[in-house]
Design an enzyme around this catalytic site. Structure first.
Site, mmCIF file in Angstrom:
data_model
loop_
_atom_site.group_PDB
_atom_site.id
_atom_site.type_symbol
_atom_site.label_atom_id
_atom_site.label_comp_id
_atom_site.label_asym_id
_atom_site.label_seq_id
_atom_site.Cartn_x
_atom_site.Cartn_y
_atom_site.Cartn_z
ATOM 1 N N TYR A 128 0.778 -1.228 0.000
ATOM 2 C CA TYR A 128 0.000 0.000 0.000
ATOM 3 C C TYR A 128 0.813 1.284 0.000
ATOM 4 O O TYR A 128 0.269 2.355 -0.244
ATOM 5 C CB TYR A 128 -0.973 -0.023 1.183
ATOM 6 N N PHE A 418 -10.674 -3.953 10.547
ATOM 7 C CA PHE A 418 -11.850 -3.693 9.704
ATOM 8 C C PHE A 418 -11.528 -4.048 8.268
ATOM 9 O O PHE A 418 -10.374 -4.295 7.918
ATOM 10 C CB PHE A 418 -12.308 -2.236 9.810
#
Length: 418
Positions: A128, A418
């Protein structure tokens, strides 16, 4: 092999959810077909436009989901965030730019909505950074050797006159949200929990099949105020001499005060048959070891980067947080995606508030947007990043001054996956 241009990246319709879910499971190496109750749960959370899929013909081969979130900046201000999850690419379609296309589409939409940052929990480290994300908090998991902890086995209640009560899922859904808000607004790096979080953790929404109900315990002060809550499970292990060797595994623990944390950890270490307590995801400077008479009874068994942040608006991100000292610094921020790069003067006042304005002055500290994200919550040091060649000083001492402004006395922490 299908050409990249023949693969359609687009928002998923509700009718396409089963195909999207199958691709998600495939990417996460789970059984491809989900039970009906899992698909029902996904439909309840479906928001048009926030699920993306890559389709090779009729087959979904990559998945991406985002949702609205708030992340707490240093000083307690909630910042609107684009939370990213459920990112997969099927093994048959790797290295075709599918994630890059989905990420670009989502981040552009988030910028248009006015989100200040994007967030995610990275399963793999190298992916990322190329999209402008930087690791902003760290997670530690502790294991407690209960017999070594030195706690009095004759007494398990809180020492401050409070009490521990076992409750059910309905009570958790009633008491938990307000309690967590107290922690969230005081904890840099914490993220908001939507109603679905509480529903999923208490079995009302089921993304796991079969679902195992945990034990829920609530800490109340002597005055009856709810200040802490935890969920935990336990295994069933016995030694050869018929001695219990059970492990209590904490799913989550919310303490609005150190007294609540102390009471809950001591409760967990006092449960009959439990000889080991596993803490779940905690801050790397958690007070847990020092709640025990022998802090060496608790040791870190896992530690890694956790919440990753991608800044979408430098000005709003830097003005949302507070600062440890007064000072001024000119930052030059590079952003290859063109979302928020530029040169900015950060001015921090003695009271902790800061202002950030575009400037043509000479830069004093030059860095990539991913490294600004790593510094934003105060966990990393600009001096360290300069030593690694990731931050460049254009004025001697600028990195040290950045640390004086940005670093925090307690480390940021994100309690959630999450």
């Amino acid at each position: 092999m299908t050409r990249r241009t023949d693969i359609d990246v687009r928002p998923v319709t509700e009718a396409e959810l089963p195909a999207w879910d199958r691709a998600l499971n495939t990417g996460f190496l789970q059984a491809p077909t989900s039970p009906d109750e899992v698909l029902r749960a996904r439909r309840r959370l479906f928001v048009p436009g926030r699920l993306l899929g890559a389709f090779d013909g009729d087959r979904c081969v990559a998945t991406f989901r985002s949702f609205d979130q708030e992340v707490t900046a240093v000083g307690g201000t909630p910042v609107p965030s684009d939370a990213i999850s459920n990112v997969t690419v099927s093994p048959t379609h790797r290295r075709r730019g599918l994630l890059t296309r989905m990420m670009a589409q989502d981040l552009a939409a988030a910028k248009e909505r006015g989100d200040v940052v994007a967030t995610l929990i990275a399963a793999e480290y190298p992916i990322y950074g190329r999209y402008g994300f930087g690791p902003a908090t760290t997670m530690a998991e502790w294991t407690v050797d209960v017999p070594r902890a030195g706690l009095d086995p004759r007494w398990a209640g809180p020492e401050d006159g409070g009490r521990i009560d076992l409750v059910d899922g309905e009570e958790v859904r009633k008491l938990g949200p307000e309690l967590f808000e107290r922690l969230r607004l005081a904890q840099p790096g914490a993220v908001s929990k939507p109603p679905a979080w509480w529903q999923a953790r208490t079995g009302e929404l089921r993304f796991e099949s079969p679902w195992t109900e945990p034990f829920f315990a609530v800490y109340r002060t002597a005055g009856g105020e709810v200040e802490g809550m935890t969920a935990y499970t336990a295994d069933d292990r016995w030694g050869d001499a018929k001695q219990p060797l059970n492990t209590a595994s904490v799913k989550w623990l919310i303490g609005a005060t150190p007294a609540a944390d102390r009471a809950l950890w001591r409760y967990l270490c006092s449960i009959d048959w439990v000889t080991t307590v596993k803490s779940g995801w905690r801050a790397p400077d958690d007070l847990l070891p020092h709640f025990l008479p022998d802090p060496r009874a608790a040791h870190i068994t896992s530690q890694a980067d956790w919440l990753w942040v991608r800044i979408l608006d430098v000005v709003r991100a830097l003005e949302a947080r507070t600062y440890e000292a007064a000072g001024s610094l000119v930052l030059e921020v590079a952003d290859a995606a063109g979302l928020t790069g530029g040169r900015w003067r950060l001015e921090a006042a003695a009271g902790g508030k800061g202002s950030c304005t575009a400037t043509t002055e000479s830069a004093e500290l030059v860095l990539d947007v991913r490294d600004l994200a790593t510094l934003w919550l105060g966990d990393e040091s600009a001096v360290r990043l300069a030593a690694l060649g990731r931050v460049r000083e254009e004025r001697a001492g600028a990195a040290r001054e950045a640390d004086a402004l940005l670093r925090t006395s307690r480390r940021p922490w994100c309690p959630d996956m999450f």
